[in-house]
Design an enzyme around this catalytic site. Structure first.
Site, mmCIF file in Angstrom:
data_model
loop_
_atom_site.group_PDB
_atom_site.id
_atom_site.type_symbol
_atom_site.label_atom_id
_atom_site.label_comp_id
_atom_site.label_asym_id
_atom_site.label_seq_id
_atom_site.Cartn_x
_atom_site.Cartn_y
_atom_site.Cartn_z
ATOM 1 N N GLY A 251 -19.336 -16.788 47.436
ATOM 2 C CA GLY A 251 -19.471 -15.323 46.856
ATOM 3 C C GLY A 251 -18.276 -14.831 46.352
ATOM 4 O O GLY A 251 -17.210 -15.417 46.620
ATOM 5 N N PRO A 252 -18.387 -13.564 45.597
ATOM 6 C CA PRO A 252 -17.190 -13.195 45.275
ATOM 7 C C PRO A 252 -16.260 -12.783 46.237
ATOM 8 O O PRO A 252 -16.491 -12.311 47.289
ATOM 9 C CB PRO A 252 -17.789 -11.710 44.345
ATOM 10 C CG PRO A 252 -19.347 -12.247 44.401
ATOM 11 C CD PRO A 252 -19.674 -13.027 45.419
ATOM 12 N N PRO A 253 -14.856 -12.467 45.738
ATOM 13 C CA PRO A 253 -13.949 -11.812 46.840
ATOM 14 C C PRO A 253 -14.224 -10.586 47.261
ATOM 15 O O PRO A 253 -14.920 -9.850 46.461
ATOM 16 C CB PRO A 253 -12.641 -11.871 45.870
ATOM 17 C CG PRO A 253 -12.954 -12.946 44.662
ATOM 18 C CD PRO A 253 -14.542 -12.509 44.518
ATOM 19 N N GLY A 254 -14.046 -10.170 48.562
ATOM 20 C CA GLY A 254 -14.186 -9.151 49.358
ATOM 21 C C GLY A 254 -15.600 -8.776 49.902
ATOM 22 O O GLY A 254 -15.922 -7.728 50.028
ATOM 23 N N GLY B 133 -16.784 -10.583 52.557
ATOM 24 C CA GLY B 133 -16.892 -10.512 54.037
ATOM 25 C C GLY B 133 -16.889 -11.796 54.371
ATOM 26 O O GLY B 133 -17.535 -12.459 55.598
ATOM 27 N N LYS B 134 -16.591 -13.068 53.785
ATOM 28 C CA LYS B 134 -16.963 -14.483 53.878
ATOM 29 C C LYS B 134 -15.971 -14.750 55.149
ATOM 30 O O LYS B 134 -16.567 -15.391 56.295
ATOM 31 C CB LYS B 134 -16.728 -15.389 52.918
ATOM 32 C CG LYS B 134 -17.632 -15.223 51.754
ATOM 33 C CD LYS B 134 -17.334 -16.040 50.531
ATOM 34 C CE LYS B 134 -15.865 -15.917 49.912
ATOM 35 N NZ LYS B 134 -15.698 -14.452 49.385
ATOM 36 N N THR B 135 -14.791 -14.613 55.108
ATOM 37 C CA THR B 135 -14.024 -14.914 56.240
ATOM 38 C C THR B 135 -14.208 -14.162 57.382
ATOM 39 O O THR B 135 -14.259 -14.766 58.760
ATOM 40 C CB THR B 135 -12.451 -14.655 55.785
ATOM 41 O OG1 THR B 135 -12.277 -15.529 54.570
ATOM 42 C CG2 THR B 135 -11.432 -15.187 56.881
ATOM 43 N N SER C 281 -27.502 -17.016 28.750
ATOM 44 C CA SER C 281 -28.622 -15.994 29.288
ATOM 45 C C SER C 281 -28.684 -15.072 28.225
ATOM 46 O O SER C 281 -29.647 -14.099 28.566
ATOM 47 C CB SER C 281 -28.012 -15.636 30.663
ATOM 48 O OG SER C 281 -26.890 -15.044 30.577
ATOM 49 N N LYS D 288 -27.694 -8.799 38.189
ATOM 50 C CA LYS D 288 -28.008 -8.240 36.754
ATOM 51 C C LYS D 288 -28.778 -7.134 37.068
ATOM 52 O O LYS D 288 -28.523 -5.992 36.384
ATOM 53 C CB LYS D 288 -28.513 -9.189 35.907
ATOM 54 C CG LYS D 288 -27.792 -10.303 35.467
ATOM 55 C CD LYS D 288 -28.395 -11.763 34.646
ATOM 56 C CE LYS D 288 -27.286 -12.651 34.293
ATOM 57 N NZ LYS D 288 -28.078 -13.831 33.555
#
Length: 830
Positions: free
Chosen positions: A407-410, A412-414, A731, A774
């Site tokens: 997913g994008p940065p920030g 909450g993955k870590t 797209s 989107k």
């Protein structure tokens, strides 16, 4: 000489020259009838002392020699011990001239050599002395007489006999070249004799005093150590200058070899001296340490390490390796460098958690509560962890899954990995893979390297203290590769549940079981991750947060944390929802909440300053209009759908790493030759979408009451604003065809309608990705209706209804259906 021969070999130096009870056998001079070749040879024990004429017969017996070549004019010892050779010598000794021919054997043979086994160029020898020993062997002293060619073999029984012809020396013996060669050979040989302990010093004097170049070449060749083929080359050479060149080449080679040998010997002697010195110093140091009582400390350390090895719960192979190293350590002096290397290795082996595990929390409801407490949203991830805990409660022996959060940065993955560890009741460890380029970072360094350490996985397990922690592999897509190896390839074993049961670290050198570890990898994009590595993981996508989710996350987590960090927890401080909305929309543009927390921290710092300066009293509620004074002017103006209508302008939807966004597609026509111009930093795929849209529209011109000449007499310019931002992807196909159709028909695009989808020349609308992002961008920008591909219906159904409130979705399968929803019914002037 010490070379062995086939039937004969040369006597070692210092052999006896006489039989017991008899005087030495002296060489004799004999007269021969005419018709023979006359050769002048020396007649004493030393070569060249007295010269006489020797007549050579046409036929002589031939004695094969192995591993040596004898030369004319030189005295050499021989040992004869086979019956065939003794019979030959017996016949020679009864001859008046005592002559025979010696020729080298070409290659090893079984039995006695035949005519085809010996060289055709040999040396005529005269037996000067003979001693018979009790073992029936003969010791001979022979002197070379002449070079000969064996023209033919006349018999081979009981020994070889052949017809011979003398080989005369050729070449100018008094030329400048020959003189120079003689000088070089003499000087080189004298230098070699002075440096070599194997050569007698008398040879140096003899070589310098010889004036015959042929004899000089033979003397030097007979005392050099090179193969039979090389010695035979010297014997066979009739040209004396060529013979000297061959000898000089061998001299240079022998000199180089002797120089290298001397260097090696000096190094070995130096090393031996250093080793002996170190040994003596260690012995003295050991005695001093015994006097000081430090030797008892070493014994205590050995016992301590032995106890730790027994208590570590190692595998059978690991315990065997550790005890082997402990034995080596006990035999190594403490002052030796190897001692500290072994001790460090044993400390690592005993500190790695071979058998220690933490008890899992198997309460599903409690685990869900902890996950909800730490993170808002992310239902798919939470459900997967709860499922793992549920299965683990039913089957205790379960290998840890390999999850990958993308997913994008920030987003909450870590931190989600840390929350999962808390929910499971396990230890947590994090390994940052960003910028890792050395395979040894994964597998460790071998102990032969100075400062070697285990790889990051063994280090993390040692830090965690258990064999079943949660390990987060952060930034998996940032792993690099160079000449030191490919870390992503080394990760294949770690992240394969079928292989990591016996993970091999180069430092500890014994397999370690990683199957109980719960690995969680994180990445922003999956494209850089190798396919083989991607196949080993369960990929879970974390899309960007919606505006409502960001506001809720800010209320629950970000604002309280920043209030506490900035020291205003005692202040009655509030950021209402409408203020957080403005912060999210006007001061940040991201899929996560990292920049949002920074902006909230900026607000809290301004408030903290006012509190410190005494400007604030009573409750403090930050209204949206106050953000300008606290944070300055807004940083982002939202791209709102234009209220006016204009032919040729369509609204498309795009996915970005920071979430979703809308983009405007503008088309304009002008008189020309039917050329197409594209601007706005469009990528190849997007350019092809424009080409496909124009081709489809031209093919179906009749359906829109358009003249084909309109396409040939007008140039088309398609532009997508924000030209500094690269754009690509298929797209925007529906948006491109809508923009061109609006331009040519004069019908404006339906207000507040956005569209996405890939098109084909057959008029099909194909599915695309990033639907959630989107749709959120469309809603944020004031869009009321979104046209989507029919095959993306399932993606839209997964989005909560509350997020789509006020947004109408229309699904289409063809371009014709899409244009029915995107073009207005009334045309305007183009």
């Amino acid at each position: 000489m010490s070379d062995e021969r086939d039937d004969e070999r040369s006597d070692p130096p210092g052999a006896q020259d006489e039989e017991p009870g008899k005087g030495p056998v002296r060489p004799e001079s004999f007269s021969s009838p005419g018709g023979r070749t006359e050769i002048v040879v020396g007649s004493g024990e030393e070569p060249h002392d007295v010269e006489e004429v020797v007549d050579l017969p046409e036929e002589l017996p031939i004695l094969p020699l192995k591993n040596t070549v004898l030369y004319p004019y030189l005295v050499s010892p021989l040992l004869v011990n086979t019956p065939r050779s003794r019979s030959l010598i017996d016949e020679v000794l009864v001859r008046p001239d005592r002559l025979l021919v010696c020729s080298a054997v070409k290659h090893p043979v079984e039995g006695s050599p035949g005519p085809d086994d010996v060289y055709r160029v040999g040396t005529v020898l005269r037996v000067a002395k003979m001693i018979k020993f009790p073992d029936e062997s003969y010791r001979l002293l022979v002197q070379g007489v002449a070079r000969v060619t064996i023209e033919d073999f006349v018999s081979s029984d009981p020994f070889l006999r052949g017809r011979i012809r003398v080989r005369e020396d050729a070449g100018d013996l008094e030329s400048v070249e020959t003189t120079a060669l003689m000088r070089n050979v003499s000087q080189q040989f004298a230098s070699l004799v002075s440096e070599s302990p194997r050569l007698s010093g008398e040879l140096q004097v003899l070589a310098l005093n010889l004036e015959d170049p042929s004899k000089l070449a033979d003397l030097v060749a007979s005392n050099l150590d090179f193969d039979v083929a090389g010695k035979q080359e010297v014997l066979s050479a009739t040209s004396v200058p060529e013979r000297l060149k061959v000898v000089l080449a061998q001299l240079n080679r022998q000199s180089d070899a002797l120089e290298i040998e001397t260097e090696i010997k000096e190094k070995v002697q130096t090393e031996m001296g250093r080793t002996q010195r170190d040994y003596m110093l260690r012995q003295q140091l050991e005695a001093i340490r015994k006097e000081l009582g430090e030797a008892e400390d070493d014994k205590a350390e050995m016992e301590r390490l032995k106890e730790r090895i027994e208590a570590a719960g190692m595998s059978e192979e690991g315990a065997k390796q550790a005890n082997r190293e402990l034995e080596r350590m006990s035999q190594t002096p403490p002052a030796a460098a190897e001692y500290s290397v072994i001790r460090t290795y044993l400390e690592w082996m005993t500190e790695v958690p071979w058998s220690k595990t933490s008890e899992d929390r198997l309460d599903v409801a409690e685990a869900r509560r902890i996950l909800d407490e730490d993170h808002y949203g992310l239902e798919k991830v939470k459900d997967r962890i709860v499922e793992f805990i549920a299965v683990l409660s039913l089957k205790r022996e379960l290998k840890g899954p390999i999850l990958c959060f993308v997913g994008p940065p920030g987003t909450g993955k870590t931190s989600l990995g840390r929350s999962i560890a808390r929910a499971l009741g396990r230890e947590f460890a994090r390994i940052s893979l960003g910028g890792v380029r050395d395979e040894a970072e994964i597998r460790g360094h071998r102990r032969t390297y100075v400062g070697a350490l285990p790889g990051r996985f063994i280090q993390s397990l040692r830090k965690a203290g258990t064999r079943n922690p949660v390990i987060v592999l952060d930034e998996l897509d940032k792993v690099g590769a160079d000449g030191r190896g490919d870390p992503s390839s080394a990760l294949l074993e770690v992240l394969d549940p079928e292989q990591n049961i016996e993970f091999s670290d180069h430092y500890i050198e014994v397999p370690f079981d990683l199957s109980q570890v719960l690995f969680i990898a994180t990445a922003n994009l999956m494209d850089p991750v190798p396919a083989a590595l991607r196949d080993r993981m369960e990929v879970i996508e974390l899309p960007g947060y919606t505006l409502e989710e960001k506001v809720e996350i800010a209320k629950r987590f970000l604002v309280p944390r920043q209030v506490a960090q900035n020291g205003i927890a005692e202040v009655d401080f509030e950021l209402p929802d409408e203020t957080l909305h403005v912060l999210c929309e006007s001061y940040t543009r991201e899929a996560g909440v990292r920049n949002l927390e920074r902006e909230i921290g900026g607000v809290c710092r301004k408030i903290a300053r006012r509190v410190a300066e005494g400007e604030v009293s009573g409750p403090l509620r930050v209204a949206p209009e106050e953000l300008f004074d606290l944070l300055g002017p807004v940083k982002f103006e939202p791209d709102l759908a234009e209220q006016g209508v204009q032919a040729g302008v369509a609204v498309g939807l795009a996915w970005t790493p920071a979430g979703g966004d809308i983009l405007f597609i503008e088309s304009a026509a002008m008189p020309g030759k039917g050329e197409l111009k594209l601007t706005g930093s469009l990528g190849d795929v997007m350019r092809e979408s424009v080409e496909a849209a124009r081709s489809w529209l031209r093919t179906h011109a009749a359906d829109f009451d358009l003249e084909v000449e309109n396409f040939e007499s007008r140039d088309i310019h398609v532009h997508v604003p924000s030209g500094a931002v690269p754009k690509d992807g298929p797209s925007a196909g529906v948006g491109m065809v809508t923009s061109l159709a609006s331009l040519f028909t004069g019908k404006p695009v339906t207000p507040k309608v956005a569209m996405t989808g890939e098109i084909t020349l057959r008029g099909k609308v194909l599915p695309v990705g990033g639907i959630k992002e989107k749709l959120l961008a469309a809603k944020r920008s004031g869009i009321e209706c979104v046209v989507l591909p029919e095959r993306n219906r399932k993606d839209a159904d997964e989005i909560p209804e509350n997020l789509l409130k006020g947004l109408e979705l229309r699904y289409v399968g063809t371009i014709d259906e899409a244009l029915q929803h995107t073009l207005a019914t009334t045309a305007s002037a183009v």
